[in-house]
Design an enzyme around this catalytic site. Structure first.
Site, short mmCIF file in Angstrom:
data_model
loop_
_atom_site.label_atom_id
_atom_site.label_comp_id
_atom_site.label_asym_id
_atom_site.label_seq_id
_atom_site.Cartn_x
_atom_site.Cartn_y
_atom_site.Cartn_z
N ASN A 12 8.11 -26.95 -30.99
CA ASN A 12 8.39 -28.05 -30.08
C ASN A 12 7.06 -28.67 -29.65
O ASN A 12 6.35 -28.09 -28.83
CB ASN A 12 9.17 -27.52 -28.87
N TRP A 13 6.77 -29.83 -30.20
CA TRP A 13 5.46 -30.45 -29.92
C TRP A 13 5.40 -31.14 -28.57
O TRP A 13 4.33 -31.57 -28.14
CB TRP A 13 5.12 -31.46 -31.02
N LYS A 14 6.55 -31.31 -27.92
CA LYS A 14 6.59 -32.03 -26.64
C LYS A 14 5.89 -33.40 -26.79
O LYS A 14 6.01 -34.01 -27.85
CB LYS A 14 5.98 -31.15 -25.53
N HIS A 98 16.11 -28.77 -22.93
CA HIS A 98 14.87 -28.04 -22.66
C HIS A 98 14.64 -28.03 -21.15
O HIS A 98 14.98 -28.98 -20.45
CB HIS A 98 13.70 -28.73 -23.39
N GLU A 100 12.15 -28.59 -19.41
CA GLU A 100 11.39 -29.74 -18.89
C GLU A 100 12.32 -30.94 -18.70
O GLU A 100 12.17 -31.72 -17.76
CB GLU A 100 10.22 -30.06 -19.83
N GLU A 170 14.92 -19.44 -23.16
CA GLU A 170 13.55 -19.70 -22.72
C GLU A 170 13.44 -19.45 -21.22
O GLU A 170 13.76 -20.35 -20.41
CB GLU A 170 13.16 -21.15 -23.02
N GLY A 176 4.75 -22.03 -21.27
CA GLY A 176 3.44 -22.63 -21.04
C GLY A 176 2.57 -21.84 -20.08
O GLY A 176 1.54 -22.33 -19.62
N SER A 215 5.77 -18.89 -24.36
CA SER A 215 4.47 -18.27 -24.68
C SER A 215 4.54 -17.39 -25.94
O SER A 215 3.80 -16.40 -26.04
CB SER A 215 3.93 -17.47 -23.49
N GLY A 236 6.08 -23.65 -28.24
CA GLY A 236 5.44 -24.85 -27.72
C GLY A 236 3.98 -24.89 -28.12
O GLY A 236 3.61 -25.28 -29.23
N GLY A 237 3.11 -24.42 -27.23
CA GLY A 237 1.67 -24.52 -27.42
C GLY A 237 1.17 -24.05 -28.78
O GLY A 237 0.37 -24.73 -29.43
P1 PGA Z 1 5.31 -22.48 -24.90
O1 PGA Z 1 6.55 -23.49 -24.80
O2 PGA Z 1 5.44 -21.77 -26.23
O3 PGA Z 1 4.09 -23.35 -24.81
O4 PGA Z 1 5.46 -21.53 -23.76
C1 PGA Z 1 7.82 -23.12 -25.26
C2 PGA Z 1 8.80 -24.24 -25.05
O5 PGA Z 1 8.67 -24.99 -24.06
O6 PGA Z 1 9.72 -24.44 -25.87
#
Ligand code: PGA
Length: 253
Positions: A12-14, A98, A100, A170, A176, A215, A236-237
């Site tokens: 997930n590149w956001k 998600h 967010e 999640e 994050g 993470s 994500g990251g």
């Molecule tokens: P993260 O994000 O791996 O940076 O914790 C995961 C996500 O939001 O899907």
């Protein structure tokens, strides 16, 4: 992970990567994942890079998902994107709910249920995210929260189609933050979600893929994907760099 379910590693590149940066990523990724053919690989670029990523991954095993969609076919919804717009690009699926989007843009279980149902009626696969806050976990309401998110989120999907949804567990406190859930915490939550689905349909519970996210990185990928009820990762990251993302794909194989 059960041998009857194919693992999936989704990035997930956001709100990261221009088209040029996305092209550079994919040129770095493809040669690194050609041999990991027992793993489904998904990237979720921002809307502007979707078309370019579909073109650049055509003929490869990499699937392209959007990060958001509207459930209405068209209309006066400024800034929104419809399912038909994504289908026209040959996108494969969409991340829904998600944390967010739930937290920053007020998406809720009832509106997400409509999106999941609309996606099931389309050619796009839904990837539904659920997860508790730290306060909910501390207060002992994690299971109630997951029950609400999963049962409401899937409430408009017929039982015989539930297995077409992928769920990502999640925990919000792990997203994050560098604070990954322990293997026991991840397994417990993924197993709980599978048991919730079994209340609707036992065979769907056996088939549905449940991912962990929060993470996840190369160092913990193999352990997480090795858990009995975890069928992959939403990353994500660590999905922004082709070498680290590829390492996680290989670790899941
Ligand atoms: P993260 O994000 O791996 O940076 O914790 C995961 C996500 O939001 O899907």
């Amino acid at each position: 992970m059960s041998s009857s379910r194919r693992p999936v590693i989704a990035g997930n590149w956001k709100m990261h990567k221009t088209i040029a940066e996305a092209e550079q990523f994919i040129q770095g990724l493809l040669p690194r994942v050609t041999t990991a053919d027992s793993v489904d690989v998904v990237i979720c670029p921002p809307f502007t890079a979707l078309g370019a990523m579909v073109d650049s991954t055509r003929g490869s095993r990499v699937e392209v998902y959007a990060q958001h969609v509207n459930d209405q076919p068209e209309g006066a919804f400024t800034g929104e994107i419809s399912i038909a717009m994504l289908e026209e690009l040959d996108v494969h699926g969409v991340i829904i709910g998600h944390s967010e989007r739930r937290g920053l843009y007020a998406e809720n279980d009832v509106s997400l249920a409509k999106k999941v149902a609309a996606l099931i009626d389309s050619s796009l696969a839904p990837l539904l995210c659920v997860g508790e806050t730290e306060a909910e976990r501390d207060a002992g309401t994690m299971e109630a929260r997951l029950r609400e998110q999963v049962t409401t989120g899937l409430s408009e999907v017929p039982s015989d189609r539930i297995a077409e949804v992928t769920i990502a567990y999640e925990p919000i406190w792990a997203i994050g933050t560098g604070r990954v859930a322990t293997a026991d915490q991840a397994q417990e939550a993924c197993a709980f979600i599978r048991a919730l689905i079994a209340e609707r349909d036992a065979s769907a519970a056996e088939q549905i893929r449940i991912l962990y996210g929060g993470s996840a990185k190369p160092e913990n990928a193999a352990e997480l994907v090795g858990l009995a009820d975890c069928d992959g990762l939403l990353v994500g990251g660590a999905s922004l760099d082709p070498a680290s993302f590829a390492e996680m794909v290989v670790a899941a194989g």
